[in-house]
Motif scaffolding. Structure first.
Motif, PDB file in Angstrom:
ATOM      1  N   ASN A  58       0.825  -1.212   0.000  1.00 50.25           N
ATOM      2  CA  ASN A  58       0.000   0.000   0.000  1.00 50.25           C
ATOM      3  C   ASN A  58       0.859   1.262   0.000  1.00 50.25           C
ATOM      4  N   ASN A  59       1.877   1.269   0.851  1.00 47.59           N
ATOM      5  CA  ASN A  59       2.701   2.465   0.976  1.00 47.59           C
ATOM      6  C   ASN A  59       3.650   2.652  -0.203  1.00 47.59           C
ATOM      7  N   LEU A  60       4.071   1.565  -0.830  1.00 48.25           N
ATOM      8  CA  LEU A  60       4.867   1.691  -2.051  1.00 48.25           C
ATOM      9  C   LEU A  60       4.015   2.262  -3.180  1.00 48.25           C
ATOM     10  N   ARG A  61       2.784   1.805  -3.262  1.00 50.85           N
ATOM     11  CA  ARG A  61       1.867   2.315  -4.289  1.00 50.85           C
ATOM     12  C   ARG A  61       1.597   3.805  -4.103  1.00 50.85           C
ATOM     13  N   ASP A  62       1.471   4.229  -2.856  1.00 51.83           N
ATOM     14  CA  ASP A  62       1.105   5.616  -2.567  1.00 51.83           C
ATOM     15  C   ASP A  62       2.314   6.487  -2.226  1.00 51.83           C
ATOM     16  N   LEU A  63       3.514   6.014  -2.530  1.00 51.23           N
ATOM     17  CA  LEU A  63       4.727   6.679  -2.070  1.00 51.23           C
ATOM     18  C   LEU A  63       4.778   8.153  -2.462  1.00 51.23           C
ATOM     19  N   GLU A  64       4.525   8.452  -3.714  1.00 50.72           N
ATOM     20  CA  GLU A  64       4.626   9.836  -4.177  1.00 50.72           C
ATOM     21  C   GLU A  64       3.570  10.728  -3.532  1.00 50.72           C
ATOM     22  N   ASP A  65       2.330  10.248  -3.481  1.00 47.49           N
ATOM     23  CA  ASP A  65       1.262  11.036  -2.864  1.00 47.49           C
ATOM     24  C   ASP A  65       1.510  11.246  -1.376  1.00 47.49           C
ATOM     25  N   ASP A  66       1.972  10.195  -0.692  1.00 43.19           N
ATOM     26  CA  ASP A  66       2.238  10.316   0.738  1.00 43.19           C
ATOM     27  C   ASP A  66       3.335  11.355   1.001  1.00 43.19           C
ATOM     28  N   ALA A  67       4.390  11.300   0.184  1.00 42.69           N
ATOM     29  CA  ALA A  67       5.474  12.262   0.364  1.00 42.69           C
ATOM     30  C   ALA A  67       4.996  13.686   0.115  1.00 42.69           C
ATOM     31  N   ALA A  68       4.117  13.871  -0.872  1.00 44.43           N
ATOM     32  CA  ALA A  68       3.617  15.210  -1.199  1.00 44.43           C
ATOM     33  C   ALA A  68       2.735  15.780  -0.097  1.00 44.43           C
ATOM     34  N   HIS A  69       2.067  14.910   0.672  1.00 48.81           N
ATOM     35  CA  HIS A  69       1.153  15.374   1.727  1.00 48.81           C
ATOM     36  C   HIS A  69       1.775  15.253   3.121  1.00 48.81           C
ATOM     37  N   GLY A  70       3.073  15.038   3.185  1.00 44.10           N
ATOM     38  CA  GLY A  70       3.740  14.989   4.477  1.00 44.10           C
ATOM     39  C   GLY A  70       3.540  13.702   5.245  1.00 44.10           C
ATOM     40  N   LYS A  71       3.082  12.659   4.597  1.00 42.21           N
ATOM     41  CA  LYS A  71       2.902  11.366   5.252  1.00 42.21           C
ATOM     42  C   LYS A  71       4.207  10.584   5.121  1.00 42.21           C
ATOM     43  N   ARG A  72       5.034  10.616   6.168  1.00 42.19           N
ATOM     44  CA  ARG A  72       6.364  10.024   6.127  1.00 42.19           C
ATOM     45  C   ARG A  72       6.307   8.551   6.530  1.00 42.19           C
ATOM     46  N   THR A  73       5.754   7.742   5.645  1.00 43.36           N
ATOM     47  CA  THR A  73       5.704   6.303   5.902  1.00 43.36           C
ATOM     48  C   THR A  73       7.109   5.722   5.808  1.00 43.36           C
ATOM     49  N   LEU A  74       7.239   4.476   6.227  1.00 42.83           N
ATOM     50  CA  LEU A  74       8.541   3.812   6.151  1.00 42.83           C
ATOM     51  C   LEU A  74       9.043   3.750   4.713  1.00 42.83           C
ATOM     52  N   MET A  75       8.126   3.534   3.763  1.00 40.55           N
ATOM     53  CA  MET A  75       8.528   3.455   2.366  1.00 40.55           C
ATOM     54  C   MET A  75       9.005   4.815   1.849  1.00 40.55           C
ATOM     55  N   VAL A  76       8.403   5.887   2.329  1.00 44.28           N
ATOM     56  CA  VAL A  76       8.866   7.226   1.959  1.00 44.28           C
ATOM     57  C   VAL A  76      10.259   7.463   2.518  1.00 44.28           C
ATOM     58  N   ARG A  77      10.505   6.987   3.721  1.00 43.31           N
ATOM     59  CA  ARG A  77      11.783   7.220   4.376  1.00 43.31           C
ATOM     60  C   ARG A  77      12.924   6.441   3.736  1.00 43.31           C
ATOM     61  N   ILE A  78      12.678   5.195   3.337  1.00 41.52           N
ATOM     62  CA  ILE A  78      13.783   4.371   2.818  1.00 41.52           C
ATOM     63  C   ILE A  78      13.822   4.338   1.299  1.00 41.52           C
ATOM     64  N   GLY A  79      12.752   4.761   0.641  1.00 41.63           N
ATOM     65  CA  GLY A  79      12.746   4.795  -0.814  1.00 41.63           C
ATOM     66  C   GLY A  79      12.156   3.544  -1.438  1.00 41.63           C
ATOM     67  N   SER A  80      11.818   3.640  -2.711  1.00 45.01           N
ATOM     68  CA  SER A  80      11.142   2.544  -3.407  1.00 45.01           C
ATOM     69  C   SER A  80      12.016   1.298  -3.526  1.00 45.01           C
ATOM     70  N   GLY A  81      13.302   1.477  -3.847  1.00 44.48           N
ATOM     71  CA  GLY A  81      14.180   0.327  -4.047  1.00 44.48           C
ATOM     72  C   GLY A  81      14.320  -0.529  -2.808  1.00 44.48           C
ATOM     73  N   LYS A  82      14.689   0.076  -1.698  1.00 46.02           N
ATOM     74  CA  LYS A  82      14.813  -0.674  -0.446  1.00 46.02           C
ATOM     75  C   LYS A  82      13.448  -1.170   0.030  1.00 46.02           C
ATOM     76  N   GLY A  83      12.411  -0.381  -0.227  1.00 49.95           N
ATOM     77  CA  GLY A  83      11.075  -0.784   0.200  1.00 49.95           C
ATOM     78  C   GLY A  83      10.639  -2.083  -0.460  1.00 49.95           C
ATOM     79  N   LYS A  84      10.857  -2.182  -1.760  1.00 49.32           N
ATOM     80  CA  LYS A  84      10.495  -3.410  -2.466  1.00 49.32           C
ATOM     81  C   LYS A  84      11.336  -4.589  -1.977  1.00 49.32           C
ATOM     82  N   CYS A  85      12.605  -4.337  -1.685  1.00 53.20           N
ATOM     83  CA  CYS A  85      13.473  -5.395  -1.171  1.00 53.20           C
ATOM     84  C   CYS A  85      12.976  -5.900   0.175  1.00 53.20           C
ATOM     85  N   TRP A  86      12.601  -4.995   1.056  1.00 51.88           N
ATOM     86  CA  TRP A  86      12.092  -5.399   2.365  1.00 51.88           C
ATOM     87  C   TRP A  86      10.769  -6.143   2.247  1.00 51.88           C
ATOM     88  N   CYS A  87       9.933  -5.713   1.323  1.00 49.70           N
ATOM     89  CA  CYS A  87       8.648  -6.393   1.120  1.00 49.70           C
ATOM     90  C   CYS A  87       8.861  -7.821   0.626  1.00 49.70           C
TER      91      CYS A  87
END
Length: 367
Positions: free
Chosen positions: A224-253
């Motif tokens: 969910n957070n990888l899918r919404d990464l750009e929107d979350d970052a634009a609205h100040g929603k600092r999810t774990l995926m926003v913090r570590i980035g898409s590449g590491k996020g997919k690896c952790w998933c």
């Protein structure tokens, strides 16, 4: 307003995440019962206090009652799924009010949410309250039946955690703690809480199953957070995926899915399968091998398929299905196919829980 709108808002594709840990807790309790585990007596007279002679001593113990077990198990399922729906509505409400869901509706951005589509936020909040009330009611009945009064505090903690995920002045979901909460409250708490409510004990099987469910809940949160990464970052929603980035996020998933599938293979596999593999790997004398197989595993010269054997086969097939679905989910994550990955991750959780249930049934037939 059509009922389908509210069903869509409840996010049915995520509901297996609420049901799976309950099934794991039920399976662990049933297996513990089959193996003769001792439990404290519940307050409600569903299981009657009896006496038995054991090695010359008279011991008090609780007689097992299948109706009591089934009622408590169903109540735990209502609690878990009800809280899951309540959290989904609360998330819809909070993100809609904050504007985080404004772009939802395209395939890339995920399904459009209720508040973002124009529904009055107060009605969504009311729907969340109704779902939470149903969960609380079922939970109170379960507490009365089992006599585990401290579970009320656990339920209250779950309610506070569900509200604080995206609501309040400092929602922890906006600070990268959503995955940790998913692991705890959609993995450890419902699985181990269900097992303790049913049996008054926590076993290795239940703990392993709770970790598996937690990892798969984390994988859904990550998708969910990888899918919404750009929107979350634009609205100040600092999810774990926003913090570590898409590449590491997919690896952790991918790692979460892999660990969950691997643990399912190890802990949901019936003991009879391990026994057969052990016999194949260790070269024992023929007479020893035959005698042990006959007395311990039921594999004699005149052996034929029984209920336990069919349950073992079904559990093995379920484990294989879990691994296959998890593999497809990994492929979907790697190719950014979020709408495909989410239900696959959710279904992996349910199939893994099914393997634990079949394993428990096999142990029951062997007892």
């Amino acid at each position: 307003m059509q009922i389908s709108t509210w069903i869509r808002g409840a996010r049915p594709q995520t509901l297996p995440l609420g049901l799976a840990p309950v099934l794991v807790g039920v399976a662990a309790s049933w297996r513990w019962e089959a193996l003769g585990g001792l439990r404290s007596c519940p307050a409600f007279p569903g299981r009657l206090l009896e006496e038995r002679a054991d090695a010359g001593d008279v011991l008090g113990h609780c007689a097992f009652s299948r109706p009591w077990f089934a009622v408590v198990a169903m109540l735990c399922a209502v609690v878990a799924v009800g809280l899951q729906i309540a959290v989904n509505y609360l998330n819809d409400y909070a993100d809609g009010v904050r504007g985080t869901d404004a772009r939802r509706g395209s395939d890339a951005a995920g399904p459009r949410r209720l508040v973002a589509s124009g529904i009055d936020p107060s009605r969504v909040l009311l729907a969340a309250a109704v779902a939470a009330l149903a969960a609380c009611s079922a939970g109170l009945v379960a507490v009365v039946i089992t006599g585990r009064w401290w579970l009320i505090a656990l339920g209250a903690t779950c309610l506070v955690a569900g509200w604080g995920y995206t609501n309040g002045r400092h929602p922890y979901g906006y600070r990268g703690l959503g995955e940790l909460a998913a692991f705890v409250f959609f993995g450890l708490v419902p699985a181990l809480g269900t097992q303790y409510a049913l049996s008054g004990s926590i076993t290795v099987t239940g703990a392993a199953g709770s970790v598996i469910c937690g990892l798969l809940s984390v994988s859904v949160m990550m998708v969910n957070n990888l899918r919404d990464l750009e929107d979350d970052a634009a609205h100040g929603k600092r999810t774990l995926m926003v913090r570590i980035g898409s590449g590491k996020g997919k690896c952790w998933c991918v790692r979460a899915l892999g660990w969950a599938a691997g643990l399912t293979v190890v802990f949901a596999m019936p003991l009879s399968v391990y026994a057969i593999l052990l016999d194949l790997l260790i070269d024992l004398p023929a007479e020893v091998d035959r005698d042990r197989s006959c007395t311990e595993y039921g594999i004699c010269d005149d052996w034929s398929w029984g209920n336990a054997d069919w349950m073992s086969l079904a559990a093995f097939v379920s484990i294989a299905g879990c691994v296959a679905i998890a593999t497809r989910a990994v492929a979907a994550v790697r190719h950014d196919q979020w709408r495909r990955a989410l239900p696959l991750c959710s279904m992996t959780s349910l199939v893994a829980a099914g393997a634990f249930v079949l394993n428990a049934c096999q142990a029951g037939f062997m007892a």
